[in-house]
Design a protein around this motif. Sequence first.
Motif, PDB file in Angstrom:
ATOM      1  N   LEU A  23     -55.823  17.519  15.363  1.00 58.41           N
ATOM      2  CA  LEU A  23     -55.293  16.851  16.566  1.00 58.41           C
ATOM      3  C   LEU A  23     -53.785  16.701  16.533  1.00 58.41           C
ATOM      4  O   LEU A  23     -53.167  16.328  17.522  1.00 58.41           O
ATOM      5  CB  LEU A  23     -55.965  15.475  16.724  1.00 58.41           C
ATOM      6  CG  LEU A  23     -57.496  15.517  16.784  1.00 58.41           C
ATOM      7  CD1 LEU A  23     -58.071  14.112  16.872  1.00 58.41           C
ATOM      8  CD2 LEU A  23     -57.969  16.368  17.961  1.00 58.41           C
ATOM      9  N   TRP A  31     -54.067  13.242  22.139  1.00 58.02           N
ATOM     10  CA  TRP A  31     -54.898  12.431  21.246  1.00 58.02           C
ATOM     11  C   TRP A  31     -53.999  11.405  20.574  1.00 58.02           C
ATOM     12  O   TRP A  31     -52.941  11.745  20.050  1.00 58.02           O
ATOM     13  CB  TRP A  31     -55.570  13.303  20.199  1.00 58.02           C
ATOM     14  CG  TRP A  31     -56.718  14.092  20.748  1.00 58.02           C
ATOM     15  CD1 TRP A  31     -56.670  15.341  21.300  1.00 58.02           C
ATOM     16  CD2 TRP A  31     -58.085  13.674  20.825  1.00 58.02           C
ATOM     17  NE1 TRP A  31     -57.925  15.731  21.713  1.00 58.02           N
ATOM     18  CE2 TRP A  31     -58.814  14.725  21.442  1.00 58.02           C
ATOM     19  CE3 TRP A  31     -58.783  12.516  20.455  1.00 58.02           C
ATOM     20  CZ2 TRP A  31     -60.190  14.654  21.679  1.00 58.02           C
ATOM     21  CZ3 TRP A  31     -60.155  12.449  20.678  1.00 58.02           C
ATOM     22  CH2 TRP A  31     -60.842  13.513  21.284  1.00 58.02           C
ATOM     23  N   TYR A  42     -59.124   8.377  16.301  1.00 59.99           N
ATOM     24  CA  TYR A  42     -58.327   8.881  17.424  1.00 59.99           C
ATOM     25  C   TYR A  42     -59.084   8.646  18.731  1.00 59.99           C
ATOM     26  O   TYR A  42     -60.317   8.633  18.768  1.00 59.99           O
ATOM     27  CB  TYR A  42     -58.081  10.385  17.288  1.00 59.99           C
ATOM     28  CG  TYR A  42     -57.031  10.774  16.272  1.00 59.99           C
ATOM     29  CD1 TYR A  42     -55.724  11.060  16.656  1.00 59.99           C
ATOM     30  CD2 TYR A  42     -57.348  10.883  14.912  1.00 59.99           C
ATOM     31  CE1 TYR A  42     -54.756  11.431  15.735  1.00 59.99           C
ATOM     32  CE2 TYR A  42     -56.387  11.258  13.978  1.00 59.99           C
ATOM     33  CZ  TYR A  42     -55.095  11.530  14.398  1.00 59.99           C
ATOM     34  OH  TYR A  42     -54.141  11.910  13.473  1.00 59.99           O
ATOM     35  N   GLY A  44     -59.123  10.297  22.666  1.00 58.63           N
ATOM     36  CA  GLY A  44     -58.646  11.410  23.490  1.00 58.63           C
ATOM     37  C   GLY A  44     -59.628  11.708  24.598  1.00 58.63           C
ATOM     38  O   GLY A  44     -60.568  10.936  24.835  1.00 58.63           O
TER      39      GLY A  44
END
Length: 278
Positions: A23, A31, A42, A44
């Motif tokens: 990412l 993200w 994370y 996203g």
Amino acid sequence: MDYTIKGKDIILCQRDLDLDNTLNCGQAFRWEIVPSEHFRTYIGHYKRTPLKISQQDKDSGIFILHNTTEKDLLSIWYDYFDLSVDYGELKRRFSEDSVLSRACQYAGGIRLLRQDAEESLISFIISQNNNIPRIKGIIGRLCEIYGGFPSLEDMRGVTPEELSPLRAGFRAKYLADCVQKAAENEIQLDRIKEMPLDEAQKELMKIKGVGPKVAMCVLLFGMYRTDAYPVDVWIKRVNEHFYPNGLPECTQGVQGIAQQYLFHYVRTCPECELNKRN
DNA sequence: TTCCAGGCGTATC
DNA sequence: GATACGCATGGA
């Protein structure tokens, strides 16, 4: 794919995936890492669908997909994270080449994300002659304005002046041209996806601000054309320094995936001689 | 202050 | 077709 459903979460066992590697290697720009009890977490999106994903430890290969459904896993995230592909096998192929071998050893958890074509197109128009933190800033402001990453249809009729809050500089007029050509069906991404690579690249280059490199990025990141090999300033250095006679044969058909390992390696690995400025 | 960043459009030859 | 230069913005 090995997973179990645990309440609203899904526990996924997956080799050859590292969230930091994947990412934060310059292929995706929205993200965000968030604090959590896990090794990494994370947040996203794919299009409008959000995901909060945690990696339990550095190396255990255990991930938690928070508050999601088996349906979303199978219909979105399985493809998005390219889970049908055996990256162990891919890296064994790459290890024939000493540079790629080092790159894979450095960040073996990189996977090529299968991102949305329109998002890739807009994002990589913004990326030109720009740095990654600032690209993320501009895209963040774009999402704020539209309440999520806009489709080309969402942006229909937009003018460069209306995009001035993005502080995208000279790229605003390119974005407007892109939106207009899509609205008028001068470019049709669904058709471009089916074209031979060269032809698809030329077609994308009808958009102002889309040159050979940005077009290849759209093909690679937004259309999963693994043979697309975008050459930016870093990869230009890699080609000149490591591959003056061309890419090694082991990258045949997956040059784009190799590119991603190489790009991340030369940019961020302290051991790589090209990383040190000069 | 100057240089640089996941390049490209334009002018010129 | 090849090469030179300007371009918005902001961090180093």
